[in-house]
Motif scaffolding. Structure first.
Motif, PDB file in Angstrom:
ATOM      1  N   GLU A 257       0.829  -1.209   0.000  1.00 49.06           N
ATOM      2  CA  GLU A 257       0.000   0.000   0.000  1.00 49.06           C
ATOM      3  C   GLU A 257       0.860   1.255   0.000  1.00 49.06           C
ATOM      4  O   GLU A 257       0.527   2.249  -0.655  1.00 49.06           O
ATOM      5  N   GLN A 258       1.985   1.197   0.721  1.00 47.36           N
ATOM      6  CA  GLN A 258       2.867   2.360   0.815  1.00 47.36           C
ATOM      7  C   GLN A 258       3.488   2.719  -0.525  1.00 47.36           C
ATOM      8  O   GLN A 258       3.531   3.884  -0.911  1.00 47.36           O
ATOM      9  N   ILE A 259       3.963   1.708  -1.248  1.00 47.39           N
ATOM     10  CA  ILE A 259       4.697   2.009  -2.479  1.00 47.39           C
ATOM     11  C   ILE A 259       3.789   2.163  -3.690  1.00 47.39           C
ATOM     12  O   ILE A 259       4.243   2.632  -4.736  1.00 47.39           O
ATOM     13  N   SER A 260       2.522   1.807  -3.551  1.00 49.95           N
ATOM     14  CA  SER A 260       1.609   1.960  -4.681  1.00 49.95           C
ATOM     15  C   SER A 260       0.597   3.082  -4.479  1.00 49.95           C
ATOM     16  O   SER A 260      -0.067   3.510  -5.428  1.00 49.95           O
ATOM     17  N   GLY A 261       0.482   3.583  -3.261  1.00 49.78           N
ATOM     18  CA  GLY A 261      -0.487   4.638  -2.986  1.00 49.78           C
ATOM     19  C   GLY A 261       0.070   6.022  -3.247  1.00 49.78           C
ATOM     20  O   GLY A 261       1.214   6.191  -3.685  1.00 49.78           O
ATOM     21  N   THR A 262      -0.726   7.018  -2.973  1.00 48.87           N
ATOM     22  CA  THR A 262      -0.284   8.404  -3.129  1.00 48.87           C
ATOM     23  C   THR A 262       0.568   8.812  -1.931  1.00 48.87           C
ATOM     24  O   THR A 262       0.549   8.164  -0.876  1.00 48.87           O
ATOM     25  N   TRP A 263       1.307   9.886  -2.103  1.00 45.39           N
ATOM     26  CA  TRP A 263       2.149  10.374  -1.014  1.00 45.39           C
ATOM     27  C   TRP A 263       1.301  10.738   0.203  1.00 45.39           C
ATOM     28  O   TRP A 263       1.679  10.433   1.339  1.00 45.39           O
ATOM     29  N   SER A 285       7.038  20.027   2.507  1.00 49.32           N
ATOM     30  CA  SER A 285       5.703  19.446   2.377  1.00 49.32           C
ATOM     31  C   SER A 285       5.393  18.506   3.533  1.00 49.32           C
ATOM     32  O   SER A 285       4.256  18.453   4.021  1.00 49.32           O
ATOM     33  N   TYR A 286       6.390  17.761   3.976  1.00 49.29           N
ATOM     34  CA  TYR A 286       6.186  16.906   5.153  1.00 49.29           C
ATOM     35  C   TYR A 286       5.817  17.761   6.364  1.00 49.29           C
ATOM     36  O   TYR A 286       4.899  17.424   7.123  1.00 49.29           O
ATOM     37  N   MET A 287       6.535  18.860   6.568  1.00 50.44           N
ATOM     38  CA  MET A 287       6.256  19.724   7.709  1.00 50.44           C
ATOM     39  C   MET A 287       4.838  20.283   7.644  1.00 50.44           C
ATOM     40  O   MET A 287       4.115  20.320   8.653  1.00 50.44           O
ATOM     41  N   LYS A 288       4.462  20.704   6.454  1.00 53.53           N
ATOM     42  CA  LYS A 288       3.122  21.282   6.291  1.00 53.53           C
ATOM     43  C   LYS A 288       2.050  20.230   6.542  1.00 53.53           C
ATOM     44  O   LYS A 288       1.052  20.493   7.233  1.00 53.53           O
ATOM     45  N   THR A 289       2.253  19.048   6.004  1.00 49.26           N
ATOM     46  CA  THR A 289       1.262  17.983   6.147  1.00 49.26           C
ATOM     47  C   THR A 289       1.161  17.494   7.589  1.00 49.26           C
ATOM     48  O   THR A 289       0.060  17.257   8.104  1.00 49.26           O
ATOM     49  N   THR A 368      13.480  29.702   6.208  1.00 51.89           N
ATOM     50  CA  THR A 368      12.877  29.202   7.438  1.00 51.89           C
ATOM     51  C   THR A 368      12.291  27.825   7.170  1.00 51.89           C
ATOM     52  O   THR A 368      12.156  27.385   6.021  1.00 51.89           O
ATOM     53  N   GLY A 369      11.932  27.133   8.230  1.00 52.90           N
ATOM     54  CA  GLY A 369      11.235  25.861   8.092  1.00 52.90           C
ATOM     55  C   GLY A 369      11.975  24.838   7.257  1.00 52.90           C
ATOM     56  O   GLY A 369      13.196  24.676   7.339  1.00 52.90           O
ATOM     57  N   GLY A 370      11.217  24.156   6.405  1.00 50.49           N
ATOM     58  CA  GLY A 370      11.782  23.084   5.602  1.00 50.49           C
ATOM     59  C   GLY A 370      12.831  23.544   4.618  1.00 50.49           C
ATOM     60  O   GLY A 370      13.793  22.824   4.341  1.00 50.49           O
ATOM     61  N   ASP A 371      12.648  24.746   4.061  1.00 45.95           N
ATOM     62  CA  ASP A 371      13.648  25.269   3.130  1.00 45.95           C
ATOM     63  C   ASP A 371      15.000  25.414   3.816  1.00 45.95           C
ATOM     64  O   ASP A 371      16.042  25.077   3.253  1.00 45.95           O
ATOM     65  N   LYS A 372      14.990  25.914   5.037  1.00 45.87           N
ATOM     66  CA  LYS A 372      16.234  26.089   5.774  1.00 45.87           C
ATOM     67  C   LYS A 372      16.876  24.740   6.078  1.00 45.87           C
ATOM     68  O   LYS A 372      18.090  24.558   5.906  1.00 45.87           O
ATOM     69  N   VAL A 373      16.067  23.785   6.510  1.00 45.61           N
ATOM     70  CA  VAL A 373      16.582  22.445   6.818  1.00 45.61           C
ATOM     71  C   VAL A 373      17.215  21.817   5.577  1.00 45.61           C
ATOM     72  O   VAL A 373      18.311  21.241   5.637  1.00 45.61           O
ATOM     73  N   ALA A 374      16.532  21.947   4.438  1.00 49.09           N
ATOM     74  CA  ALA A 374      17.030  21.345   3.207  1.00 49.09           C
ATOM     75  C   ALA A 374      18.322  21.994   2.734  1.00 49.09           C
ATOM     76  O   ALA A 374      19.292  21.315   2.372  1.00 49.09           O
TER      77      ALA A 374
END
Length: 436
Positions: A257-263, A285-289, A368-374
């Motif tokens: 289910e994990q590899i065939s489903g949506t993110w 996107s992970y942070m936002k979700t 900030t946030g995810g952009d900074k981490v990346a």
């Protein structure tokens, strides 16, 4: 996981290949590189979300202000329709002057002569603004057919909220092995009484490429599959090992289910999984979700820390049509979108971590946030990046769907890992051979 960002392989890919075949061999583009007298109109085509449309059109407006004689006619579509439309435009001899290109299809388009050789565009397109290893990913047979827009790296996302809740401390992730990683995933499952899983198997071409490099191999060499069956079998075996015994990835059904489903449907996106494989530009996107910024990026585990197996992958490229009548102006447009500081501020990290080193450093300071981490991950891990991996050979874009298919065969016990590895290599090499 990379499902939300996956480029769909259109049903019309065969038609695209036929359209490409009529365009000549690699090395397209014969127009003189000099600016035109008077006004010029360029067509620009890309895929992406509504946010990408807005940011790109804002950048175009800034370019036109600096170049009042160059007018840009933008066209765009979502991921699924982009490649069909591009194939149609090529068949109708109306390919846009500048197109957004993907690494999986670069060799296919370049080998058929539809892309302009950008190796000698001089000051019209400056390419010394990015890492040479990243620039090399835009080359086919030694010639530059695509200028990287942004880069990413395949890494591990850590949900620190889950680890803190369970009282689990990460080991030294600069040195951790696959055994270290499996042990901490086992702790996650045991201490949560199965409420959380540890991980879901990595299942995309870049993860397989990096796995091969950890063993001193390459996924492709000179356009041929070069990963050894035994090395690939170890990769596929994880799908079985992680779904049996301690079940750090849950059951085989859950893994499927994990590899065939949506993110959005993934356990990682639902906050039910402690670790997730992802590209660096996905952490926002992970942070936002998940509604938390308590996520971190670390390098994937490795049993050989003496090899620079990580490398920069282009998120997308800009390419020029071999049939353009205005290569100088097309190059100026690409140069602006990649190298201009104002354009960098407008576009930000929407397409990934900017390829231009100066712009990336400038954005890092205010991020900030995810952009900074990346961006901090890219900066901190720069010394551990190796040379660029060979680009996907013509015909090998099918690997994106082949990897999870064979993983499921192994996870459900329908094939042994070595049999699946041999079958995958045979199928993939056959696809490459038939595309030549």
């Amino acid at each position: 996981m990379n499902r939300n960002w996956r480029i769909a392989v259109p049903a019309a890919i065969a038609a695209a290949t036929m359209a490409l075949a009529g365009c000549g061999s690699a090395g397209g583009g014969t127009a003189d590189v000099k600016p035109a007298d008077g006004d010029v109109t360029l067509t620009l085509n890309w895929w992406g979300s509504n946010n990408r449309v807005k940011l790109t059109t804002d950048a175009i407006a800034a370019f036109e202000k600096l170049h009042p004689n160059i007018h840009i006619e933008p066209t765009y579509s979502d991921n699924s329709g982009y490649w069909d439309k591009l194939a149609t435009s090529i068949a109708g001899k109306e390919m846009p002057d500048v197109v957004q290109m993907d690494e999986a299809y670069l060799a296919s388009y370049a080998s058929q002569g539809t892309l302009y050789d950008m190796s000698n565009l001089g000051d019209y397109l400056k390419t010394d603004t990015m890492d040479s290893a990243l620039l090399d990913t835009g080359k086919y047979e030694g010639k530059l057919y695509a200028a990287p827009i942004a880069s990413t790296v395949y890494v591990m996302v850590v949900n620190n909220d889950i680890l803190n809740k369970l009282g689990i401390t990460l080991p030294d992730t600069d040195k951790w092995s696959w055994d270290d990683f499996e042990q901490i995933c086992k702790e996650v499952v045991e201490k949560s009484n199965g409420e959380y899983t540890g991980i879901s198997p990595m299942s995309n071409p870049m993860s397989l490429s990096m796995w091969a490099r950890q063993y001193g191999e390459e996924l492709y060499t000179n356009g041929k599959v070069s990963i050894k069956p035994e090395t690939l079998a170890k990769y596929l075996q994880l799908a079985y090992d992680w779904t049996h015994g301690d079940e750090i990835a849950g059951t085989p059904d859950n893994m499927s289910e994990q590899i065939s489903g949506t993110w959005e449907q993934s356990d990682m996106a639902k906050g039910k999984q402690a670790f997730g494989f992802a590209y660096t530009n996905q952490v926002s996107s992970y942070m936002k979700t998940l509604g938390t910024e308590n996520l971190s990026l670390v390098a994937m585990p490795s049993d050989n820390q003496n090899v620079n197996w990580m490398y920069l992958k282009p998120c997308q490229y800009w390419s020029i049509s071999a049939t353009t009548e205005h290569p100088a102006e097309a190059a100026e447009l690409i140069d602006f979108l990649i190298n201009n500081e104002d354009a960098g501020k407008i576009l930000g990290t929407e397409r990934g971590i900017p390829a231009n080193n100066t712009i990336r450093e400038t954005l890092t300071e205010s991020a900030t946030g995810g952009d900074k981490v990346a961006m901090e991950f890219h900066k901190n891990e720069a010394s551990r990046m190796g040379a660029a991996a060979e680009i996907t050979p013509n015909g090998a874009s099918t690997l994106q769907k082949m990897v999870p298919r064979y993983q499921q065969e192994v996870a459900f016990g329908r094939m042994t890992a070595i049999d699946a590895a041999n079958a995958l290599i045979t199928e993939l090499q056959g696809n490459i051979d038939s595309a030549d």
